[in-house]
Scaffold this motif. Structure first.
Motif, PDB file in Angstrom:
ATOM      1  N   ASP A 227      -8.157  -7.700  -5.784  1.00  0.00           N
ATOM      2  CA  ASP A 227      -7.302  -6.236  -4.853  1.00  0.00           C
ATOM      3  C   ASP A 227      -7.897  -5.217  -4.520  1.00  0.00           C
ATOM      4  O   ASP A 227      -8.307  -4.706  -6.023  1.00  0.00           O
ATOM      5  CB  ASP A 227      -6.007  -6.842  -5.626  1.00  0.00           C
ATOM      6  CG  ASP A 227      -5.535  -8.163  -5.037  1.00  0.00           C
ATOM      7  OD1 ASP A 227      -6.267  -9.229  -4.290  1.00  0.00           O
ATOM      8  OD2 ASP A 227      -4.385  -8.386  -5.594  1.00  0.00           O
ATOM      9  N   LYS A 228      -8.009  -4.473  -4.020  1.00  0.00           N
ATOM     10  CA  LYS A 228      -7.350  -3.663  -3.612  1.00  0.00           C
ATOM     11  C   LYS A 228      -6.430  -2.841  -2.863  1.00  0.00           C
ATOM     12  O   LYS A 228      -5.489  -1.565  -3.149  1.00  0.00           O
ATOM     13  CB  LYS A 228      -9.050  -3.384  -2.128  1.00  0.00           C
ATOM     14  CG  LYS A 228     -10.060  -3.932  -2.392  1.00  0.00           C
ATOM     15  CD  LYS A 228     -11.251  -3.009  -3.165  1.00  0.00           C
ATOM     16  CE  LYS A 228     -12.584  -4.128  -3.276  1.00  0.00           C
ATOM     17  NZ  LYS A 228     -12.943  -2.946  -4.109  1.00  0.00           N
ATOM     18  N   ASP A 229      -5.756  -3.208  -2.071  1.00  0.00           N
ATOM     19  CA  ASP A 229      -4.720  -2.675  -1.782  1.00  0.00           C
ATOM     20  C   ASP A 229      -3.565  -3.087  -2.892  1.00  0.00           C
ATOM     21  O   ASP A 229      -3.100  -4.478  -3.031  1.00  0.00           O
ATOM     22  CB  ASP A 229      -4.136  -3.066  -0.376  1.00  0.00           C
ATOM     23  CG  ASP A 229      -3.174  -2.493   0.090  1.00  0.00           C
ATOM     24  OD1 ASP A 229      -2.636  -1.691   1.121  1.00  0.00           O
ATOM     25  OD2 ASP A 229      -1.603  -2.621  -0.374  1.00  0.00           O
ATOM     26  N   PHE A 230      -2.365  -1.771  -3.225  1.00  0.00           N
ATOM     27  CA  PHE A 230      -1.567  -2.560  -4.423  1.00  0.00           C
ATOM     28  C   PHE A 230       0.124  -2.065  -3.713  1.00  0.00           C
ATOM     29  O   PHE A 230       0.246  -1.738  -4.477  1.00  0.00           O
ATOM     30  CB  PHE A 230      -2.204  -1.708  -5.507  1.00  0.00           C
ATOM     31  CG  PHE A 230      -2.859  -2.383  -6.211  1.00  0.00           C
ATOM     32  CD1 PHE A 230      -3.003  -3.832  -6.855  1.00  0.00           C
ATOM     33  CD2 PHE A 230      -4.345  -1.729  -6.708  1.00  0.00           C
ATOM     34  CE1 PHE A 230      -4.259  -4.510  -7.166  1.00  0.00           C
ATOM     35  CE2 PHE A 230      -5.209  -2.443  -7.393  1.00  0.00           C
ATOM     36  CZ  PHE A 230      -5.349  -3.986  -7.387  1.00  0.00           C
ATOM     37  N   GLY A 231      -0.176  -1.782  -2.353  1.00  0.00           N
ATOM     38  CA  GLY A 231       1.313  -0.277  -2.349  1.00  0.00           C
ATOM     39  C   GLY A 231       2.334  -1.205  -2.145  1.00  0.00           C
ATOM     40  O   GLY A 231       3.457  -0.671  -2.405  1.00  0.00           O
TER      41      GLY A 231
END
Lengths: 413, 224, 309
Positions: A227-231
């Motif tokens: 995973d890259k986006d943890f917004g």
């Protein structure tokens, strides 16, 4: 026809691209010069050597390499030349298993060092047990690997061939919980893990211990490796008003998470386990990692006088990867195998047993009896195959480098 | 008796009690040996020491040489204290007071090699617990030796104290010629159970004394 | 604290990035009916191109206001070069071949690009720190940072420019014509090869813009970053109706917001705790795709066209 092609191709492509994550890359890192009268024995090393976790994985590979080179240079076992064969498991359990099969299928192999990840180890144990070949992991910390599924209630060793020079998460999670609660005075924590054997296990133990101490786990969540986006997660963390984020997993995700968390306005430290104790964490996460913490097995390498020449060799050879986390443990694991071979050879009138299966089985017995001073301290194994050297350190990022803030030694008797 | 001054209870009334000068509660056998040793003439003592050392060196060389042909440089002098110090829990000394807010625990402290290590017990992880070795807060263990010491732990504040923590810690400052380290010794098993017993007696269910105030058991906060 | 505005903003940002990449899939598909699976890797090389400009070309201490446009140019050049090169040397020779052939070529190309970057770009075997635009701003209950503003603005500007280009310019209209019927378009004097190259170039440039935004936002890049982003962007393109540029952007936004909201709120629904959270985001995103395709097989804005193949 056109629409169905789109759907077909998407399915096909997903499958195909997933497959690319598998496959193995064999590195013949050993210096093999077999003179006619010496026997060459192979030690396999399995770790992620490319992609995720490869910084620490390469530290394992080259730690083992230095041990093999030292043994050959010092002629530790007369008449035997050791050769290291490296296998890349890419942190994938399936790849680890096929590497284990390759190692056991090698008729010159006497033992294996690795893997890095506990989840990978689970798939390899059975293969080594069937071949009666010793496997020593320098870094696996999940308690189940040595003490069985029900380690909390009744410990039972599942495989006699599996050993480790790392201590377990039972201790690591507790040590982290103690430091979070008493050292940092944090009372409410948000716990995230990556659902892998290691990460989820560690996060669970941390949560239990933290609650036992009187702390509060305000919320838990899980991420996927890659995973890259943890917004969305960051907003949840911020909203939870937790004063600490505990992360069970590897640095690949936690470096991104800590950066996004701090950019997102949740200014709390991230605390993790040995899986994220690597220089790459700081390089990838940048200034956002300042103040973050990690527990790691063992004591700082610079307080180990025996490790000094190891570190110098590592640097002088220009090896890639990070020796800080497991390099010395990998060296000790490899040395344990080499010393066991020596004991077998000595007991056999100085000759290498001609039957490889016989040799492997005897090496397992000798490894169990290991007792020597390694780089990381005393190397010996208890009845479960766990190291008797139970030391831990809490590190904190200070001015862009990991700095030891607390060390501990356990006596669980 | 937990004063900071260097208390040296020579011929103190409780000299044969369970807690006194560090090392003085060693088995009587050593005392007798020491007496005999003291009775020997100085020359005999010197030669005995020399012979002992020579023997040790020879045995050491024999044991080490074939195992490790390229002996590493003498590392021992640069040993960091935390890496050579070991704590083993021996058991409970008596609870000296009542109501029970204090317990005494006996440990064997070993320094495996290298120079002498001076230790000071500074705490037991929690703010509500005080820990100190008695009767002296600081003691020295010579390299290669083991000493038995008593650590006294008292409960000063029950709030925020977990009663069943599973693991218990002793925070110790270690010092030798090489370095000063703050280190924790972590105990599961017997010490943990014994200390939990003390915490239960001190804090649960009725708090003794005016200081500690009652709280719900730690598990009531466990909702997550 | 009401987290909904912040979560919507998170979703919008993620979606804009998906949308920018999805443009590349949709334009190429619209014109040559090829799913360019190497597009995720073109996105990745764009990031490395931009990083090269920042790290190896610009002097230390260059202000980001100067650096970012130069990085866009550098990343764009690299991405366009690779996209156009892929078209010229990998796909054009296969034009007219069975459709499976260029598809497999695309997958091979994607692997090749990953391995080339991993093996030959210094330090690319692990994550590389990318300069960030990390100054944060609080707008009401929303916290966003400069990189987010850059992402939103560039998505809007790119979309507007593309819309203008396709509708008003001569080349744009030629592009529409080619998409409708390449053979007739060629008969009418349109150089379809040129149009195809332009489609690849635009897709590559948009991917590079997304890549720079990605780097500025997440602070690091690695050789595998294109895989998941490419897959998600492809999903977005299909969701919005592949072949339609507005659909690609809309699909991206819908996907990003759905993913974010799913991971934010599903675990608060009683009985759904096990199915919520960050790790289930992808599952919900693909569920949404399946649902949309069941109801509208042509995607949200796709037109039901008679199959020409």
């Amino acid at each position: 026809m056109r629409r169905s092609l789109v759907i077909l191709t998407s399915v096909l492509a997903t499958g195909a691209l997933t497959l690319t994550a598998c496959g193995s890359r064999d590195d013949n890192g050993g210096s093999d010069n077999s003179d006619g009268d010496t026997t060459t024995l192979t030690i396999g090393v399995d770790a992620p050597l490319s992609g995720e976790n490869s910084t620490t994985g390469l530290g394992i590979q080259y730690g083992a390499q230095i041990a093999v080179d030292d043994a050959n240079k010092n002629k530790l076992v007369p008449g035997v030349t050791f050769k290291l064969k490296a296998y890349d498991d890419k942190a994938q359990p399936a790849t680890g298993q096929s590497n284990a099969t390759a190692i056991t299928g090698d008729k010159t192999a006497v033992g294996a060092v690795g893997p890095l990840n506990s989840g990978v180890a689970q798939t390899m144990q059975q293969v080594f047990a069937s071949a009666k070949m010793v496997q020593i992991s320098p870094s696996n910390t999940n308690p189940e690997l040595t003490q069985g599924k029900d380690w909390q209630t009744s410990k039972k060793r599942p495989y006699d061939t599996y050993f480790r020079t790392a201590t377990t998460d039972e201790l690591q999670g507790s040590f982290a919980a103690d430091y979070a609660y008493n050292g940092l005075k944090k009372k409410s924590v948000f716990v995230v893990d990556d659902k892998q054997t290691y990460g989820a296990g560690l996060a669970k133990i941390f949560s239990e211990q933290f609650k036992k101490l009187g702390g509060k786990v305000v919320q838990t969540d899980h991420v996927n490796t890659g995973d890259k986006d943890f917004g969305s997660l960051v907003t949840k963390i911020k909203n939870s008003k937790a004063d600490l984020l505990y992360y069970g997993g590897q640095y690949d995700e936690s470096a991104l998470l800590t950066k996004q968390m701090k950019d997102g306005g949740a200014n709390i430290p991230l605390f993790g386990g040995d899986g994220m104790f690597a220089t790459t964490y700081i390089e990838a996460g940048g200034a956002a990692t300042e103040g973050d913490l990690a527990t790691a097995i063992g004591v700082p390498a610079d307080t180990l006088p025996a490790a000094k020449s190891f570190i110098e060799t590592y640097k002088a050879k220009g090896y890639k990867g990070d020796y800080g986390a497991y390099g010395a443990y990998s060296y000790d694991a490899t040395t344990a195998i080499i010393k066991a071979v020596k004991a077998v050879v000595d007991a056999n009138d100085g000759k290498v047993p001609s039957d490889i299966n016989d040799l492997r089985a005897k090496v397992v017995e000798e490894v169990q009896k290991s007792d020597f001073e390694g780089l990381s301290g005393k190397v010996a194994f208890d009845e479960y195959g766990d190291t008797t050297n139970k030391q831990l350190t809490v590190y904190q990022v200070e001015k862009g480098a990991w700095k030891a803030v607390k060390t501990g030694t356990a006596d669980l008797g | 008796m937990t004063g900071t001054g260097p208390v040296e209870p020579v011929n103190a009334p409780d000299a044969d009690g369970s807690f006194e000068v560090i090392g003085a509660d060693a088995p009587r056998l050593t005392d007798r040996v020491a007496q005999r040793w003291g009775a020997l003439p100085p020359r005999a003592r010197k030669s005995a020491v020399a012979a002992g050392l020579a023997l040790l060196t020879a045995v050491g060389a024999l044991l080490l040489a074939p195992d490790d042909p390229e002996t590493r440089e003498p590392l021992d002098l640069s040993a960091w204290p935390a890496d050579v110090t070991r704590w083993d829990y021996l058991g409970l000394a008596e609870h000296p007071n009542s109501p029970t807010t204090r317990g005494s625990y006996r440990f064997a402290v070993s320094v495996l090699r290298g120079p002498d290590v001076t230790l000071r017990v500074t705490g037991a992880a929690f703010d509500g617990l005080r820990a100190q070795s008695t009767p002296r807060p600081e003691f020295t263990v010579p390299g290669g030796a083991t000493r038995r010491i008593t650590v006294e732990i008292s409960v000063s504040d029950c709030s925020e104290l977990p009663l069943d923590a599973g693991f218990h810690y002793l925070d110790v400052t270690l010092r030798n010629t090489h370095a000063i380290q703050r280190h924790s010794f972590i105990f599961g098993g017997a010490f943990s159970r014994d200390l939990s017993d003390l915490l239960h007696e001190a804090c649960d269910p009725i708090p003794p004394g005016p200081g500690p105030r009652p709280i719900g058991s730690a598990s009531s906060q466990n909702a997550d | 604290m009401n987290t909904l505005p912040q979560q919507l903003a998170n979703g919008l940002l993620l979606g804009s990035m998906y949308g920018l990449i999805a443009i590349g899939y949709t334009m190429v598909y619209g014109i040559v009916q090829l799913i360019n699976f190497a597009h995720g890797e073109i996105f990745m090389t764009g990031a490395f191109g931009a990083f090269t400009v920042y790290f190896y070309i610009l002097p230390d201490g260059t202000s980001m206001a100067v650096a970012v446009p130069l990085m866009l140019i550098g990343g764009g050049l690299v991405a366009i070069l690779i996209a156009v090169g892929a078209e010229r040397f990998a796909y054009r020779p296969l034009r007219g071949a069975p459709r499976l052939a260029p598809l497999i070529t695309a997958i091979g190309l994607s692997l090749a690009l990953q391995e080339v970057v991993r093996n030959f770009y210094p330090g690319a075997d692990r994550a590389i720190a990318f300069p960030g635009l990390d100054t944060t701003h609080d707008i009401g209950s929303i916290t966003i940072k400069d990189a987010d503003i850059f992402l939103i603005l560039s998505a809007i500007v790119c979309m507007a420019a593309l819309a203008y280009f396709v509708r008003k310019s001569r080349t744009g209209r030629a592009m529409q014509a080619t998409a409708q019927d390449p053979d007739t378009a060629q008969l009418m004097g349109i150089d379809t090869n040129r149009i195809i190259v332009i489609a690849f170039a635009i897709g590559g440039f948009f991917a590079a813009v997304a890549a720079v935004a990605y780097g500025l936002k997440y602070g690091n890049i690695d050789y595998r970053m294109g895989f998941l982003m490419g897959l998600k962007a492809f999903t977005a393109a299909v969701l919005g109706g592949i072949g339609n540029i507005y659909g690609a952007m809309l699909g991206g936004l819908v996907l990003g917001i759905a993913e974010t909201l799913a991971s934010a709120y599903i675990d608060e629904i009683p009985g759904m705790q096990q199915l919520g959270g960050q790790s289930w985001a992808n599952v919900w995103a693909f569920c949404l795709l399946i649902l949309v395709l069941l109801v509208r097989p042509q995607g949200l804005l796709g037109e039901r066209v008679a199959d020409r193949a």
